[in-house]
Enzyme design. Structure first.
Site, PDB file in Angstrom:
ATOM      1  N   HIS A  39      -1.445   5.211   0.894  1.00 14.80           N
ATOM      2  CA  HIS A  39      -2.737   4.527   0.793  1.00 14.80           C
ATOM      3  C   HIS A  39      -3.357   4.366   2.186  1.00 14.80           C
ATOM      4  O   HIS A  39      -4.533   4.696   2.395  1.00 14.80           O
ATOM      5  CB  HIS A  39      -2.520   3.156   0.146  1.00 14.80           C
ATOM      6  CG  HIS A  39      -3.752   2.334  -0.022  1.00 14.80           C
ATOM      7  ND1 HIS A  39      -4.409   2.208  -1.220  1.00 14.80           N
ATOM      8  CD2 HIS A  39      -4.465   1.589   0.874  1.00 14.80           C
ATOM      9  CE1 HIS A  39      -5.453   1.419  -1.071  1.00 14.80           C
ATOM     10  NE2 HIS A  39      -5.518   1.033   0.202  1.00 14.80           N
ATOM     11  N   GLU A  40      -2.575   3.874   3.124  1.00 13.53           N
ATOM     12  CA  GLU A  40      -3.086   3.625   4.475  1.00 13.53           C
ATOM     13  C   GLU A  40      -3.411   4.928   5.206  1.00 13.53           C
ATOM     14  O   GLU A  40      -4.431   5.035   5.897  1.00 13.53           O
ATOM     15  CB  GLU A  40      -2.080   2.798   5.282  1.00 13.53           C
ATOM     16  CG  GLU A  40      -1.909   1.372   4.798  1.00 13.53           C
ATOM     17  CD  GLU A  40      -3.186   0.561   4.926  1.00 13.53           C
ATOM     18  OE1 GLU A  40      -4.043   0.902   5.773  1.00 13.53           O
ATOM     19  OE2 GLU A  40      -3.336  -0.418   4.180  1.00 13.53           O
ATOM     20  N   HIS A  57      -6.776   6.270   4.293  1.00 14.35           N
ATOM     21  CA  HIS A  57      -7.878   5.650   5.042  1.00 14.35           C
ATOM     22  C   HIS A  57      -8.084   6.385   6.368  1.00 14.35           C
ATOM     23  O   HIS A  57      -9.215   6.687   6.760  1.00 14.35           O
ATOM     24  CB  HIS A  57      -7.567   4.175   5.340  1.00 14.35           C
ATOM     25  CG  HIS A  57      -7.629   3.272   4.155  1.00 14.35           C
ATOM     26  ND1 HIS A  57      -8.649   3.321   3.232  1.00 14.35           N
ATOM     27  CD2 HIS A  57      -6.799   2.268   3.753  1.00 14.35           C
ATOM     28  CE1 HIS A  57      -8.443   2.381   2.310  1.00 14.35           C
ATOM     29  NE2 HIS A  57      -7.324   1.737   2.602  1.00 14.35           N
TER      30      HIS A  57
END
Length: 219
Positions: free
Chosen positions: A25-26, A29
């Site tokens: 997820h990170e 980004h």
């Protein structure tokens, strides 16, 4: 003793799946920001699946460990956020919304992929129950992470996505009454969001997550 060992293995497996899902997820980004012109995450060595640079002592280790030892009945945590500089992004507020949404989109992609794998394994070899269970857990965790982060409450990603699509008049009110107060609270805002989630949204949210998970893994 055997049941305790199985439960311990399931907890370890779940923690590992949660952490690596949060890492993906990170990283998403960071890659989205890099695609739009900001190399901050790349320069800081955060565009990697190596879990070590993403470990947050409080969110990755202490909070999950406390929840497990206290038998709180809920498990959550977080990795160290991947940094980006919004002033480097091409596209203004829409670019920030894309960077914010990229994390949840990556979780949904993982959920779809492992949902398909669970269905394939179950149909080819029904005896592979442990593998199907692992894939199903991956699907559940990623659906949960993706949807939770899209809740339109700061500091979650959904607040930035919503901010980019609201009409200007509503956007101003949203900033004044929602965004700004939460930002002034700083880190306490996260715990307030968790509190609100647990006591107001948890039951319908988890029912929906279970429903989506069952759809993806074939019931």
């Amino acid at each position: 003793m055997y049941n305790i060992e199985i439960m311990a293995l399931e907890v370890i497996l779940t923690i590992g799946i949660v952490f690596m899902s949060v890492v993906v997820h990170e990283i998403s980004h960071g890659y989205a920001a890099h695609f739009l012109g900001d190399p901050t995450a790349k320069y800081q060595g955060r565009l990697t699946l190596n879990p070590i640079p993403h470990i947050d002592i409080l969110g990755t280790i202490l909070v999950p460990l406390f929840l497990i030892l206290s038998q709180a009945g809920i498990l959550f945590g977080w990795a160290k956020p991947v940094p980006y500089n919004p002033y480097n992004l091409r596209g203004g507020a829409k670019a920030e919304a894309f960077v914010a949404a990229a994390g949840s989109l990556s979780n949904f992609a993982l959920a779809i992929i492992f949902g398909i794998l669970a269905q394939v394994v179950a149909s080819v070899d029904p005896s592979q129950t442990e593998l199907v269970f692992t894939f199903t857990t991956i699907v559940f965790v990623n659906v949960l992470l993706g949807l939770f982060n899209l809740l339109p409450i700061p500091p979650l990603d959904g607040s930035k996505v919503l901010l980019a699509i609201l009409p200007m008049k509503i956007e101003s009110a949203y900033k004044k009454y929602i965004i700004n107060p939460f930002e002034r609270m700083g880190f306490l805002a996260f715990f307030l969001v968790v509190f609100i989630f647990i006591f107001l949204l948890a039951q319908p949210f988890f029912l929906f997550v279970n429903f989506v998970t069952s759809l993806l893994v074939g019931g």
